[in-house]
Motif scaffolding. Structure first.
Motif, PDB file in Angstrom:
ATOM      1  N   MET A  21     -47.242 -14.311 -12.340  1.00  0.00           N
ATOM      2  CA  MET A  21     -47.520 -12.920 -12.017  1.00  0.00           C
ATOM      3  C   MET A  21     -47.886 -12.758 -10.547  1.00  0.00           C
ATOM      4  SD  MET A  21     -47.609  -9.820 -13.005  1.00  0.00           S
ATOM      5  CE  MET A  21     -47.562  -9.945 -14.800  1.00  0.00           C
ATOM      6  N   THR A  22     -48.623 -13.735 -10.030  1.00  0.00           N
ATOM      7  CA  THR A  22     -48.990 -13.694  -8.615  1.00  0.00           C
ATOM      8  C   THR A  22     -47.747 -13.713  -7.736  1.00  0.00           C
ATOM      9  OG1 THR A  22     -51.089 -14.820  -9.031  1.00  0.00           O
ATOM     10  CG2 THR A  22     -50.246 -14.904  -6.790  1.00  0.00           C
ATOM     11  N   ALA A  23     -46.805 -14.594  -8.057  1.00  0.00           N
ATOM     12  CA  ALA A  23     -45.566 -14.676  -7.287  1.00  0.00           C
ATOM     13  C   ALA A  23     -44.767 -13.382  -7.386  1.00  0.00           C
ATOM     14  CB  ALA A  23     -44.724 -15.849  -7.776  1.00  0.00           C
ATOM     15  N   ALA A  24     -44.747 -12.785  -8.583  1.00  0.00           N
ATOM     16  CA  ALA A  24     -44.032 -11.517  -8.759  1.00  0.00           C
ATOM     17  C   ALA A  24     -44.700 -10.404  -7.960  1.00  0.00           C
ATOM     18  CB  ALA A  24     -43.985 -11.142 -10.235  1.00  0.00           C
ATOM     19  N   ASN A  25     -46.041 -10.404  -7.930  1.00  0.00           N
ATOM     20  CA  ASN A  25     -46.767  -9.396  -7.146  1.00  0.00           C
ATOM     21  C   ASN A  25     -46.428  -9.516  -5.660  1.00  0.00           C
ATOM     22  OD1 ASN A  25     -48.016  -8.317  -9.373  1.00  0.00           O
ATOM     23  ND2 ASN A  25     -49.954  -9.389  -9.071  1.00  0.00           N
ATOM     24  N   GLU A  26     -46.344 -10.746  -5.175  1.00  0.00           N
ATOM     25  CA  GLU A  26     -46.036 -10.944  -3.758  1.00  0.00           C
ATOM     26  C   GLU A  26     -44.624 -10.444  -3.435  1.00  0.00           C
ATOM     27  OE1 GLU A  26     -46.748 -14.867  -2.370  1.00  0.00           O
ATOM     28  OE2 GLU A  26     -48.925 -14.695  -2.524  1.00  0.00           O
ATOM     29  N   SER A  27     -43.670 -10.737  -4.311  1.00  0.00           N
ATOM     30  CA  SER A  27     -42.303 -10.261  -4.085  1.00  0.00           C
ATOM     31  C   SER A  27     -42.246  -8.730  -4.105  1.00  0.00           C
ATOM     32  CB  SER A  27     -41.361 -10.832  -5.149  1.00  0.00           C
ATOM     33  OG  SER A  27     -41.196 -12.219  -4.986  1.00  0.00           O
ATOM     34  N   ALA A  28     -43.006  -8.123  -5.041  1.00  0.00           N
ATOM     35  CA  ALA A  28     -43.046  -6.664  -5.113  1.00  0.00           C
ATOM     36  C   ALA A  28     -43.708  -6.082  -3.864  1.00  0.00           C
ATOM     37  CB  ALA A  28     -43.794  -6.217  -6.362  1.00  0.00           C
ATOM     38  N   ALA A  29     -44.732  -6.769  -3.341  1.00  0.00           N
ATOM     39  CA  ALA A  29     -45.408  -6.298  -2.124  1.00  0.00           C
ATOM     40  C   ALA A  29     -44.457  -6.320  -0.935  1.00  0.00           C
ATOM     41  CB  ALA A  29     -46.638  -7.160  -1.841  1.00  0.00           C
ATOM     42  N   ILE A  30     -43.642  -7.365  -0.838  1.00  0.00           N
ATOM     43  CA  ILE A  30     -42.654  -7.457   0.240  1.00  0.00           C
ATOM     44  C   ILE A  30     -41.666  -6.298   0.134  1.00  0.00           C
ATOM     45  CG2 ILE A  30     -40.751  -8.840   1.164  1.00  0.00           C
ATOM     46  CD1 ILE A  30     -42.344 -11.321   0.168  1.00  0.00           C
ATOM     47  N   ALA A  31     -41.207  -6.004  -1.076  1.00  0.00           N
ATOM     48  CA  ALA A  31     -40.278  -4.890  -1.279  1.00  0.00           C
ATOM     49  C   ALA A  31     -40.933  -3.566  -0.878  1.00  0.00           C
ATOM     50  CB  ALA A  31     -39.824  -4.838  -2.735  1.00  0.00           C
ATOM     51  N   SER A  32     -42.225  -3.405  -1.190  1.00  0.00           N
ATOM     52  CA  SER A  32     -42.926  -2.168  -0.840  1.00  0.00           C
ATOM     53  C   SER A  32     -43.090  -2.029   0.665  1.00  0.00           C
ATOM     54  CB  SER A  32     -44.297  -2.138  -1.523  1.00  0.00           C
ATOM     55  OG  SER A  32     -44.174  -2.023  -2.921  1.00  0.00           O
ATOM     56  N   VAL A  33     -43.346  -3.133   1.361  1.00  0.00           N
ATOM     57  CA  VAL A  33     -43.453  -3.093   2.821  1.00  0.00           C
ATOM     58  C   VAL A  33     -42.133  -2.613   3.415  1.00  0.00           C
ATOM     59  CG1 VAL A  33     -43.631  -4.529   4.895  1.00  0.00           C
ATOM     60  CG2 VAL A  33     -45.283  -4.806   3.040  1.00  0.00           C
ATOM     61  N   ARG A  34     -41.024  -3.096   2.886  1.00  0.00           N
ATOM     62  CA  ARG A  34     -39.713  -2.689   3.399  1.00  0.00           C
ATOM     63  C   ARG A  34     -39.416  -1.235   3.034  1.00  0.00           C
ATOM     64  NH1 ARG A  34     -37.123  -8.593   1.974  1.00  0.00           N
ATOM     65  NH2 ARG A  34     -37.791  -9.588   3.920  1.00  0.00           N
ATOM     66  N   THR A  35     -39.898  -0.790   1.875  1.00  0.00           N
ATOM     67  CA  THR A  35     -39.749   0.614   1.508  1.00  0.00           C
ATOM     68  C   THR A  35     -40.496   1.508   2.494  1.00  0.00           C
ATOM     69  OG1 THR A  35     -39.484   0.118  -0.858  1.00  0.00           O
ATOM     70  CG2 THR A  35     -40.232   2.326  -0.290  1.00  0.00           C
ATOM     71  N   LEU A  36     -41.691   1.085   2.891  1.00  0.00           N
ATOM     72  CA  LEU A  36     -42.476   1.854   3.854  1.00  0.00           C
ATOM     73  C   LEU A  36     -41.801   1.877   5.225  1.00  0.00           C
ATOM     74  CD1 LEU A  36     -46.098   0.716   2.887  1.00  0.00           C
ATOM     75  CD2 LEU A  36     -45.094   2.990   2.584  1.00  0.00           C
ATOM     76  N   ASN A  37     -41.164   0.772   5.602  1.00  0.00           N
ATOM     77  CA  ASN A  37     -40.416   0.753   6.866  1.00  0.00           C
ATOM     78  C   ASN A  37     -39.309   1.813   6.847  1.00  0.00           C
ATOM     79  OD1 ASN A  37     -41.194  -1.053   8.983  1.00  0.00           O
ATOM     80  ND2 ASN A  37     -40.799  -2.762   7.628  1.00  0.00           N
ATOM     81  N   THR A  38     -38.552   1.858   5.763  1.00  0.00           N
ATOM     82  CA  THR A  38     -37.478   2.838   5.626  1.00  0.00           C
ATOM     83  C   THR A  38     -38.027   4.257   5.625  1.00  0.00           C
ATOM     84  OG1 THR A  38     -36.157   1.261   4.331  1.00  0.00           O
ATOM     85  CG2 THR A  38     -35.538   3.581   4.176  1.00  0.00           C
ATOM     86  N   ALA A  39     -39.164   4.452   4.933  1.00  0.00           N
ATOM     87  CA  ALA A  39     -39.772   5.779   4.865  1.00  0.00           C
ATOM     88  C   ALA A  39     -40.236   6.251   6.242  1.00  0.00           C
ATOM     89  CB  ALA A  39     -40.948   5.750   3.891  1.00  0.00           C
ATOM     90  N   GLU A  40     -40.786   5.344   7.043  1.00  0.00           N
ATOM     91  CA  GLU A  40     -41.247   5.716   8.376  1.00  0.00           C
ATOM     92  C   GLU A  40     -40.079   6.163   9.263  1.00  0.00           C
ATOM     93  OE1 GLU A  40     -43.971   6.370   9.682  1.00  0.00           O
ATOM     94  OE2 GLU A  40     -45.608   5.022   9.156  1.00  0.00           O
ATOM     95  N   ILE A  41     -38.954   5.467   9.174  1.00  0.00           N
ATOM     96  CA  ILE A  41     -37.771   5.844   9.955  1.00  0.00           C
ATOM     97  C   ILE A  41     -37.288   7.233   9.538  1.00  0.00           C
ATOM     98  CG2 ILE A  41     -35.347   5.291  10.396  1.00  0.00           C
ATOM     99  CD1 ILE A  41     -36.099   2.346  10.190  1.00  0.00           C
ATOM    100  N   SER A  42     -37.285   7.486   8.233  1.00  0.00           N
ATOM    101  CA  SER A  42     -36.877   8.795   7.742  1.00  0.00           C
ATOM    102  C   SER A  42     -37.866   9.874   8.167  1.00  0.00           C
ATOM    103  CB  SER A  42     -36.759   8.756   6.212  1.00  0.00           C
ATOM    104  OG  SER A  42     -36.287   9.981   5.718  1.00  0.00           O
ATOM    105  N   TYR A  43     -39.154   9.524   8.149  1.00  0.00           N
ATOM    106  CA  TYR A  43     -40.197  10.489   8.511  1.00  0.00           C
ATOM    107  C   TYR A  43     -40.060  10.919   9.970  1.00  0.00           C
ATOM    108  CZ  TYR A  43     -44.852  12.603   8.894  1.00  0.00           C
ATOM    109  OH  TYR A  43     -45.892  13.479   9.107  1.00  0.00           O
ATOM    110  N   VAL A  44     -39.899   9.950  10.869  1.00  0.00           N
ATOM    111  CA  VAL A  44     -39.814  10.292  12.301  1.00  0.00           C
ATOM    112  C   VAL A  44     -38.527  11.064  12.597  1.00  0.00           C
ATOM    113  CG1 VAL A  44     -38.610   8.231  13.157  1.00  0.00           C
ATOM    114  CG2 VAL A  44     -40.297   9.363  14.595  1.00  0.00           C
ATOM    115  N   ALA A  45     -37.485  10.836  11.778  1.00  0.00           N
ATOM    116  CA  ALA A  45     -36.252  11.606  11.962  1.00  0.00           C
ATOM    117  C   ALA A  45     -36.439  13.054  11.534  1.00  0.00           C
ATOM    118  CB  ALA A  45     -35.117  10.972  11.154  1.00  0.00           C
TER     119      ALA A  45
END
Length: 326
Positions: A201-225
């Protein structure tokens, strides 16, 4: 004499018809339309490939839908960072972005291009690497663009987003096996050290956290646009607001799900910091495990979109000395 004239006229008309046919350009493909929509610098090209119903609604909205706006700004973002962007109208790669200074590469790959009559479904996957090594940790992000013919043009009719973690991905298994490995040293009592049963579960949480960080990166680019006068945001709730109604605003951009907007998801605590200037041109994303059982590593990123980690689980360490994901 008459026969010669007829022969000459026949050859002339054949050549004329052939030349006319050769001068007619081949019809634009759905893939070419998609590239033109997001990467052309010609004014009005983006709107041209939107459905007529969407174009009619835009004046009332006053702006593009945030998700689409982020993609339309991709070329400008890449150029500002000194990265090299290439697009491909054929072959397995659709877009390639390289950063020679950071030795990093980002590719958008065509997994499927399914043309059926006046509809074409294009499945895309995303691949990031640094120094030749893949950086995904088992998390996969995909997009499906459904293009439809309307009034003689290919128009973007539907977008589907998928985020998943493969339990058989080598990167995920590498992370999982690291959690299951015995400790390098034994306690003074001489008894073996047992690994917590929730290591998977810990490993799955870390993978999900990485995906969320990348989601936030995409959201920030969309936000500034969408809100260029504001710039990037350091308030997570500004990126949320899905399902609340009232339309898109600077404080309700509707780009991420409510759980991520709350700052807590899959055992991790997320934050946005470091938004300097007006408009803000920088930001930092941090993801720190809420407790040791949720994860052992902290993750972070910034406007460069490179994800880093710190083994001590501390967000501050990741920001100051984080290592790129390998």
């Amino acid at each position: 004499m008459t026969k010669n004239i007829i022969l000459i006229l026949t050859v002339y008309f054949v050549l004329l018809i052939g030349l006319s046919t050769a001068q007619q350009p081949a019809p634009q493909t759905a893939r070419q339309a998609l590239l033109e929509m997001f990467f052309s610098k010609t004014p009005g090209t983006f709107e041209k490939h939107l459905p007529q119903a969407t174009r009619a609604a835009l004046p009332k909205a006053g702006t593009y839908p945030p998700f689409l706006g982020g993609f339309s700004m991709l070329t400008a973002q890449v150029g500002a960072r000194g990265q090299q962007l290439q697009t491909f109208e054929a072959g397995p790669t659709l877009v390639m972005v390289e950063d020679p200074q950071a030795h990093s590469k980002f590719e958008i790959t065509v997994e499927r291009d399914d043309l059926r009559g006046d509809e074409d479904q294009i499945d895309l996957s995303f691949h990031a690497s640094k120094n030749g090594e893949t950086q995904n940790a088992g998390a996969k992000f995909g997009l499906t663009f459904t293009m439809k013919q309307e009034a003689g043009l290919w128009r973007l009719n539907e977008i589907s987003v998928t985020v998943g973690v493969s339990l058989t991905d080598p990167e995920f298994l590498k992370t999982l096996s690291a959690k299951l490995a015995p400790a390098p040293s034994q306690p003074a009592s001489g008894h073996a050290t047992f690994v917590a049963p929730n290591a998977a579960m810990t490993a799955a949480n870390e993978s999900a956290a990485i995906a969320s960080v990348r989601t936030l990166n995409t959201a920030e680019i969309s936000y500034v646009a969408t809100f260029p006068t504001h710039g990037f945001t350091c308030t997570l709730s500004d990126l949320g607001g899905m399902g609340s109604g009232g339309g898109v605003t600077e404080h309700q951009a509707m780009l991420i799900d409510p759980r991520l907007a709350s700052g807590k998801k899959n055992g991790y605590v997320f934050a946005l910091v470091g938004c300097d200037g007006t408009p803000a041109t920088r930001f930092n994303i941090t993801a720190e495990p809420a407790n040791p059982s949720a994860g052992t590593r902290a993750f972070c990123s910034d406007e460069s979109a490179v994800t880093r980690f710190s083994a001590d689980g501390k967000a501050n360490t990741c920001l100051t000395a984080g290592a790129p994901l390998q």
